[in-house]
Write a protein that holds these residues in place. Structure first.
Motif, PDB file in Angstrom:
ATOM      1  N   GLU A  78     -33.911  -7.129 -22.884  1.00  0.00           N
ATOM      2  CA  GLU A  78     -34.308  -7.315 -24.285  1.00  0.00           C
ATOM      3  C   GLU A  78     -35.139  -6.136 -24.793  1.00  0.00           C
ATOM      4  N   ASN A  79     -36.001  -5.590 -23.965  1.00  0.00           N
ATOM      5  CA  ASN A  79     -36.850  -4.450 -24.362  1.00  0.00           C
ATOM      6  C   ASN A  79     -36.986  -3.381 -23.286  1.00  0.00           C
ATOM      7  N   LYS A  82     -35.494   0.319 -23.454  1.00  0.00           N
ATOM      8  CA  LYS A  82     -35.672   1.072 -24.699  1.00  0.00           C
ATOM      9  C   LYS A  82     -36.490   2.340 -24.422  1.00  0.00           C
ATOM     10  N   HIS A 115     -29.264  -1.094 -23.116  1.00  0.00           N
ATOM     11  CA  HIS A 115     -29.755  -1.148 -24.506  1.00  0.00           C
ATOM     12  C   HIS A 115     -31.160  -0.584 -24.541  1.00  0.00           C
ATOM     13  N   TRP A 119     -32.764   5.494 -30.697  1.00  0.00           N
ATOM     14  CA  TRP A 119     -33.054   4.536 -31.771  1.00  0.00           C
ATOM     15  C   TRP A 119     -34.271   5.034 -32.525  1.00  0.00           C
ATOM     16  N   GLN A 122     -38.995   1.492 -31.761  1.00  0.00           N
ATOM     17  CA  GLN A 122     -39.471   1.380 -30.382  1.00  0.00           C
ATOM     18  C   GLN A 122     -39.390   2.719 -29.639  1.00  0.00           C
ATOM     19  N   ASN A 161     -28.527   3.082 -31.735  1.00  0.00           N
ATOM     20  CA  ASN A 161     -28.789   1.777 -32.333  1.00  0.00           C
ATOM     21  C   ASN A 161     -29.254   1.963 -33.780  1.00  0.00           C
ATOM     22  N   GLU A 162     -28.661   1.217 -34.681  1.00  0.00           N
ATOM     23  CA  GLU A 162     -29.190   1.044 -36.047  1.00  0.00           C
ATOM     24  C   GLU A 162     -29.394   2.341 -36.822  1.00  0.00           C
ATOM     25  N   ASN A 204     -24.244   0.546 -31.986  1.00  0.00           N
ATOM     26  CA  ASN A 204     -24.686  -0.839 -32.193  1.00  0.00           C
ATOM     27  C   ASN A 204     -25.496  -0.930 -33.487  1.00  0.00           C
ATOM     28  N   GLN A 239     -24.672  -6.671 -33.874  1.00  0.00           N
ATOM     29  CA  GLN A 239     -25.828  -7.431 -33.397  1.00  0.00           C
ATOM     30  C   GLN A 239     -25.710  -8.907 -33.747  1.00  0.00           C
ATOM     31  N   HIS A 241     -27.402 -10.953 -36.075  1.00  0.00           N
ATOM     32  CA  HIS A 241     -28.607 -11.768 -36.302  1.00  0.00           C
ATOM     33  C   HIS A 241     -28.439 -12.445 -37.661  1.00  0.00           C
ATOM     34  N   GLU A 270     -25.991  -9.280 -30.014  1.00  0.00           N
ATOM     35  CA  GLU A 270     -27.352  -9.847 -30.063  1.00  0.00           C
ATOM     36  C   GLU A 270     -27.348 -11.138 -30.869  1.00  0.00           C
ATOM     37  N   TRP A 303     -28.993 -13.483 -28.080  1.00  0.00           N
ATOM     38  CA  TRP A 303     -30.229 -12.705 -27.914  1.00  0.00           C
ATOM     39  C   TRP A 303     -31.348 -13.593 -27.378  1.00  0.00           C
ATOM     40  N   TRP A 311     -36.968 -13.810 -30.170  1.00  0.00           N
ATOM     41  CA  TRP A 311     -37.847 -12.967 -30.998  1.00  0.00           C
ATOM     42  C   TRP A 311     -38.036 -13.592 -32.375  1.00  0.00           C
TER      43      TRP A 311
HETATM   44  C1  XIL Z   1     -36.209  -7.071 -30.429  1.00  0.00           C
HETATM   45  C2  XIL Z   1     -36.764  -7.854 -29.263  1.00  0.00           C
HETATM   46  O1  XIL Z   1     -36.067  -9.068 -29.161  1.00  0.00           O
HETATM   47  C3  XIL Z   1     -38.231  -8.109 -29.460  1.00  0.00           C
HETATM   48  O2  XIL Z   1     -38.797  -8.677 -28.304  1.00  0.00           O
HETATM   49  C4  XIL Z   1     -38.955  -6.808 -29.798  1.00  0.00           C
HETATM   50  O3  XIL Z   1     -40.293  -7.096 -30.129  1.00  0.00           O
HETATM   51  C5  XIL Z   1     -38.287  -6.098 -30.950  1.00  0.00           C
HETATM   52  O4  XIL Z   1     -36.927  -5.893 -30.651  1.00  0.00           O
HETATM   53  N1  XIL Z   1     -32.141  -5.225 -32.888  1.00  0.00           N
HETATM   54  C6  XIL Z   1     -32.122  -4.730 -31.607  1.00  0.00           C
HETATM   55  C7  XIL Z   1     -32.981  -5.351 -30.569  1.00  0.00           C
HETATM   56  O5  XIL Z   1     -31.311  -3.852 -31.307  1.00  0.00           O
HETATM   57  O6  XIL Z   1     -33.407  -4.412 -29.627  1.00  0.00           O
HETATM   58  C8  XIL Z   1     -34.164  -6.047 -31.171  1.00  0.00           C
HETATM   59  O7  XIL Z   1     -34.877  -6.713 -30.133  1.00  0.00           O
HETATM   60  C9  XIL Z   1     -33.726  -6.996 -32.248  1.00  0.00           C
HETATM   61  C10 XIL Z   1     -33.023  -6.268 -33.352  1.00  0.00           C
END
Ligand code: XIL
Length: 464
Positions: A78-79, A82, A115, A119, A122, A161-162, A204, A239, A241, A270, A303, A311
């Protein structure tokens, strides 16, 4: 390995195996037809994976790891992989938490999505303050170091990423990385390919689900351009979300298919959907169905495990409640997976399932197993390898490879093939001695011109 031999179909006569039926032991590498009772089993029925994000800090929680181990076969840190986690100080790399997740995954026979290598978010503090050539070089060094460290253990990397902006521009997001020059993304992909040639390389992003959104179009045009210019990209991650302000779009299938048609795999990377009850369950079902309808949608990752691990915990967006109970959304996902979809090849096993040890090594009637693994893929064809493993001492073996029309085997290596009259069933025999001691293995390979059908061949082995 010998050079692949090209075959003219039908030229070789069907040959009848000289092995007595009593000595045949057959292992089929096709999935069982029964409905899967876990997410990973149900997804595997159509050759897909089902994954979750894992947090290293939760690996000591038995309920968490119990569910994760049972339900999922693809793991994303998850982190822990990074940029801020892996290079906290410039040139000083830290892999301990990433390793905890990778080790847990591999010990439990799971694959890993990496992952993320580059980016805007982070980033470690030292990187946030860099710019220009210095930042570009630091970024490329980071990509190279991390992808090299994990080489051979990663199914797919989110290389970038993003990188696209929200809103109506369809343009790149402004960031320190973007300001190093528009070619920073392709430079990252090339560095990642050089560092780990076997990992699939993905772009991604989020809010790229709705086909009519400018951001979706922006990413689509970049991928199209990369494919046209030979920039090494293999997949696009969505992703996914979702919440009430950003619901699952009704044209999701169109989006996934259009990207896949560019010649890349697509993956839901995600997934979480805020809400509860049947409305949440229905939206989850829609996402699964959209993926299953696209043959190059190779897997889905949620996710997190339980709502409380998320998160976005207040939005209860996951498949298990805080106590680890299955929610309505879980059941709808499982049912949608079991309802099936377009068949697709499963990912390259970077961590193959261990073969069980024979109970009577060297004894009993001669037997062997055949296991198929996916090789390189191109637009019109793919390579496959069959590993023949002797479970007892054997003096020879033969293996059948059945492809599905309109597929055609157009080349083979490391064996002597014959064909049945349909041309769909190839019987492969050893080119030299086929003798193997119990536990030993050998392999042969072939190229399939798929003509649009990506189904894996089924394989058998018979020993004498
Ligand atoms: C999020 C994590 O879930 C959290 O724990 C952290 O604080 C922030 O990042 N897009 C992404 C992920 O690519 O890496 C992110 O994950 C959520 C959004």
């Amino acid at each position: 390995m010998t050079t692949p031999r090209l075959h003219r179909r039908g030229r070789l006569a069907a040959a009848v195996g000289g092995l007595a039926a009593a000595t045949l032991a057959v292992a089929l590498a096709v999935p069982a037809a029964a409905a899967g009772s876990t997410l990973q089993a149900a997804a595997a029925e159509s050759g897909r994976y089902f994954g979750t994000a894992i947090a290293a800090s939760r690996l000591s929680d038995g309920t968490y790891t119990g569910i994760a181990n049972r339900e999922f076969n693809m793991i994303t840190a998850e982190n822990e992989m990074k940029m801020d986690a892996t290079e906290p100080n410039r040139g000083q790399f830290s892999y301990s938490n990433g390793d905890r997740i990778v080790n847990w995954a591999r010990q439990n026979g799971k694959q890993v999505r990496g992952h993320a290598l580059a980016w805007h978010s982070q980033q470690p503090g030292w990187m946030q303050n860099l710019s220009g050539t210095d930042l570009r070089n630091a970024m490329l060094n980071h990509v190279t170091q991390v992808a090299t460290y994990y080489r051979g253990k990663i199914y797919a990397w989110d290389v970038v990423n993003e990188a696209y902006a929200d809103g109506s521009s369809g343009a790149r997001r402004d960031s320190n990385l973007q300001r190093t020059g528009n070619d920073w993304i392709e430079a990252a992909f090339r560095a990642a390919r050089a560092a780990d040639p076997n990992a699939k390389l993905c772009y991604n992003d989020y809010n790229t689900d709705n086909w009519s959104h400018a951001k979706t179009q922006g990413v689509y045009n970049m991928v199209k351009d990369f494919k046209a210019r030979g920039v090494p990209i293999d997949c696009v991650g969505f992703q996914a979300h979702f919440n009430s302000g950003n619901p699952v779009p009704s044209n999701y299938h169109t989006t996934l298919q259009n990207f896949a048609d560019l010649g890349v795999d697509v993956q839901i990377t995600e997934l979480d959907i805020e809400g509860s009850g049947s409305s949440q369950a229905q939206q989850y079902q829609g996402v699964v169905q959209a993926c299953l309808a696209v043959s190059r949608c190779t897997g889905i990752t949620v996710w997190g495990v339980r709502d409380t691990d998320s998160w976005r915990a207040s939005g209860t967006p996951l498949l298990f409640d805080g106590s680890g109970n299955k929610k309505a959304a879980y059941t709808s996902v499982l049912n949608a997976l079991n309802a099936g979809g377009t068949t697709t090849p499963t990912p390259n096993p970077t961590n193959p399932t261990p073969t069980p040890t024979p109970t009577n090594p060297g004894g009993g009637s001669p037997s062997c197993t055949a296991t198929y693994s996916e090789g390189q893929k191109w637009g019109d064809r793919f390579n496959g390898t069959v590993t023949i493993r002797a479970t007892t001492n054997i003096s020879s073996w033969q293996s059948t490879v059945t492809v599905r029309s309109p597929q055609k085997i157009i080349a083979t290596w490391n064996g002597s093939p014959t064909w049945d009259s349909s041309g769909n069933v190839m019987t492969m025999r050893p080119s030299g001695s086929g003798a193997l001691a119990a536990g030993q293995s050998t392999s042969f390979g072939f190229t399939v011109q798929h003509n649009g059908n990506w189904t894996w061949p089924s394989v058998t082995c018979a020993a004498s």
